[in-house]
Design an enzyme around this catalytic site. Structure first.
Site, PDB file in Angstrom:
ATOM      1  N   ASP A   1      23.732 -11.611   3.837  1.00 36.32           N
ATOM      2  CA  ASP A   1      24.095 -12.459   2.710  1.00 36.32           C
ATOM      3  C   ASP A   1      25.538 -12.651   2.129  1.00 36.32           C
ATOM      4  O   ASP A   1      25.879 -13.879   1.998  1.00 36.32           O
ATOM      5  CB  ASP A   1      23.152 -11.854   1.586  1.00 36.32           C
TER       6      ASP A   1
ATOM      7  N   ILE B   1       9.018   4.548   5.389  1.00 34.07           N
ATOM      8  CA  ILE B   1       9.011   3.213   4.968  1.00 34.07           C
ATOM      9  C   ILE B   1      10.233   2.829   3.924  1.00 34.07           C
ATOM     10  O   ILE B   1      10.909   1.968   3.891  1.00 34.07           O
ATOM     11  CB  ILE B   1       7.667   2.752   4.201  1.00 34.07           C
ATOM     12  N   GLU B   2      10.424   3.974   3.142  1.00 38.09           N
ATOM     13  CA  GLU B   2      11.633   3.750   2.314  1.00 38.09           C
ATOM     14  C   GLU B   2      12.988   3.831   2.816  1.00 38.09           C
ATOM     15  O   GLU B   2      13.771   3.170   2.599  1.00 38.09           O
ATOM     16  CB  GLU B   2      11.496   5.216   1.257  1.00 38.09           C
TER      17      GLU B   2
ATOM     18  N   LEU C   1       0.616  -1.227   0.032  1.00 37.94           N
ATOM     19  CA  LEU C   1       0.032  -0.033   0.128  1.00 37.94           C
ATOM     20  C   LEU C   1       0.851   1.342   0.016  1.00 37.94           C
ATOM     21  O   LEU C   1       0.450   2.395   0.210  1.00 37.94           O
ATOM     22  CB  LEU C   1      -0.840   0.110   1.044  1.00 37.94           C
ATOM     23  N   CYS C   2       2.161   1.430  -0.167  1.00 37.44           N
ATOM     24  CA  CYS C   2       3.047   2.637  -0.529  1.00 37.44           C
ATOM     25  C   CYS C   2       2.616   2.834  -1.760  1.00 37.44           C
ATOM     26  O   CYS C   2       2.617   2.355  -2.514  1.00 37.44           O
ATOM     27  CB  CYS C   2       4.428   1.950  -0.201  1.00 37.44           C
ATOM     28  N   HIS C   3       2.811   4.307  -1.595  1.00 36.72           N
ATOM     29  CA  HIS C   3       2.725   5.263  -2.792  1.00 36.72           C
ATOM     30  C   HIS C   3       4.040   5.044  -3.601  1.00 36.72           C
ATOM     31  O   HIS C   3       5.095   5.360  -2.824  1.00 36.72           O
ATOM     32  CB  HIS C   3       2.486   6.647  -2.441  1.00 36.72           C
TER      33      HIS C   3
END
Length: 172
Positions: free
Chosen positions: A134, A119-120, A81-83
């Site tokens: 990793d 969020i980014e 739901l992120c733009h």
């Protein structure tokens, strides 16, 4: 500057409880900044390999920095739901704390837009740390990622916000 949540309302649900992408069309474009951080703890020997630059897969922190930047740019592809946002700046820093055998990743993300970039910034930190894991897992599968959080945000209707929790101690 505020230090507490502005609302207890969940914005990604409509009146019937269905998930939706928030409508930001009526919001003003403002300069928005978010800073997030997180840590990865490892064996001292693993940190030495990273610091010496002789990991078998290459420059661990250089590759992790590029991965983190790419992650910030692709956040809307990963979080439903992120733009999608036109990012104007993504900065990734790694702070080595040798005495604790850990690396702190800090991401600062900026845009000129209608919605924030927290969020980014969080996505960038997570992917930066995952890339370190990793690249080093062959020598240390016990690495621990923790303390991933937003440190501050600026811009928008809600204004500025800074975490009350000290990043180095985890204490308020």
């Amino acid at each position: 500057m505020t230090t507490e949540a502005q609302s207890t309302e969940l914005t990604h649900f409509d009146q019937t409880g269905q998930a939706h992408m928030v409508d930001v069309a009526g919001k003003q474009d403002t300069h928005r900044i978010a800073v997030a951080s997180g840590t990865i703890r490892m064996l001292p020997a693993t940190l030495a390999i990273i610091m010496q630059g002789n990991a078998k897969k290459g420059d661990v922190l250089g590759i992790a920095r590029i991965a983190a930047i790419m992650a910030a740019k692709r956040t809307s592809d990963l979080i439903p739901l992120c733009h999608p946002l036109p990012l104007t700046r993504v900065s990734i820093d790694f702070n080595i704390v040798a005495e604790k055998a850990m690396i702190i990743c800090t991401a600062q993300v900026e845009t000129l837009g209608k919605t924030g970039v927290e969020i980014e910034a969080l996505t960038a930190v997570q992917i930066g740390l995952l890339t370190i894991y990793d690249m080093c897992k062959a020598v240390d599968r016990g690495m621990v990622m923790s303390d991933i959080r937003v440190l501050e945000k600026h811009g928008g209707k809600s204004g500025d916000w800074t975490s009350l929790i000290d990043a180095s101690s985890g204490q308020a």
